[in-house]
Write an enzyme that holds these catalytic residues in place. Structure first.
Site, PDB file in Angstrom:
ATOM      1  CB  ALA A  10      -0.945   0.008   1.198  1.00 51.62           C
ATOM      2  CG  ASP A  11       3.497   4.368   1.966  1.00 54.32           C
ATOM      3  OD1 ASP A  11       3.727   4.986   0.902  1.00 54.32           O
ATOM      4  OD2 ASP A  11       3.788   4.822   3.084  1.00 54.32           O
ATOM      5  CG  LEU A  12       7.235  -0.111  -3.291  1.00 53.66           C
ATOM      6  CD1 LEU A  12       7.785  -1.081  -2.268  1.00 53.66           C
ATOM      7  CD2 LEU A  12       7.094  -0.795  -4.650  1.00 53.66           C
TER       8      LEU A  12
ATOM      9  CG  ASN B 213       7.776   1.825   3.979  1.00 51.59           C
ATOM     10  OD1 ASN B 213       8.160   2.089   5.114  1.00 51.59           O
ATOM     11  ND2 ASN B 213       6.600   2.209   3.525  1.00 51.59           N
TER      12      ASN B 213
END
Length: 249
Positions: free
Chosen positions: A174-176, A180
């Site tokens: 969801a938040d590449l 991260n």
């Protein structure tokens, strides 16, 4: 997802007027309680994580080894209404339980993710708060940091191959973003923060959204590097990704 996990255990918990449950890895912890998810419980053995996030994560020194404690917090305009509460839709749909089980699934697939230790939710009325506890990856730096180091750069091809492996496993992150993706001293890449991640049927649309999100973050955190430099590095990553994907990773 994994249908049955013999090492997963669950226990109820309470804190003040709130009640909930903790799911945990019985190989890592014998017993758990809500205080494990309170940074004050760890006293001098907890320190805030400074890289990324919203001031909601702490490095801790725990009996099971170095760990990371993270509280789920909202971002954007909705955070003005509630910083850390979510609408209750059932225990199995809480952010913490969903991420715990996704991490267990990915770890079982041999993918480079931190080992998850425990997750908790505390419900009060129609809302809940949540937290998760996992292994800390030591000796790592984020892709955002590595990309800005003059003369060193980042292992772009390895990052591309890693992302292809996760996508081949069906992971829609969801938040590449560049914070991260972590890189250790041996050049091995790791992926973290699977909140709201999902296992999907393989398709082009969500894979491309992931890659576009990563490119935007690299441009945002480029530091003194030019847009052209970022574009060239991302092209290296993309070529390695496409090659790995075409070979079935």
């Amino acid at each position: 997802m994994v249908a049955f996990d013999a090492n997963e255990a669950m226990t109820p918990c309470r804190q003040g007027r709130s009640y909930g449950a903790i799911v945990f890895d019985r190989e890592q912890l014998r017993q758990v309680e809500a205080t494990l998810f309170d940074p004050q419980f760890w006293a001098g053995r907890a320190r805030p994580v400074g890289d990324g996030g919203r001031g909601s994560a702490w490095f801790i020194d725990a009996p099971f080894g170095p760990g990371v404690l993270r509280h789920y917090r909202r971002g954007g305009l909705i955070a003005r209404l509630s910083a850390d509460r979510y609408v209750w839709t059932g225990a199995q749909r809480t952010r913490s339980f969903a991420e715990f089980r996704l991490l267990r699934h990915l770890h079982a697939q041999g993918l480079p993710v931190p080992q998850v230790i425990a997750a908790m939710y505390l419900r009060l009325g129609i809302s809940y708060r949540a937290a998760i506890l996992m292994q800390r990856l030591e000796g790592v730096r984020s892709l955002a940091e590595r990309a800005q180091i003059a003369g060193e750069g980042a292992p772009w091809e390895e990052v591309g191959r890693m992302i292809a492996r996760f996508h081949r496993a069906g992971l829609d992150h969801a938040d590449l973003n560049a914070h991260n993706i972590l890189i250790d001293a041996n050049g091995r890449c790791w992926l973290i923060d699977f909140d709201r991640g999902q296992i999907r049927i393989l398709a082009t649309g969500w894979r491309e959204r992931n890659l576009r999100r990563l490119k935007r973050s690299l441009l945002k955190y480029r530091g003194q590097r030019s847009v052209g430099e970022v574009e060239r590095d991302f092209a290296r990553l993309r070529r390695a990704y496409d090659l790995a994907w075409s070979r079935g990773c």
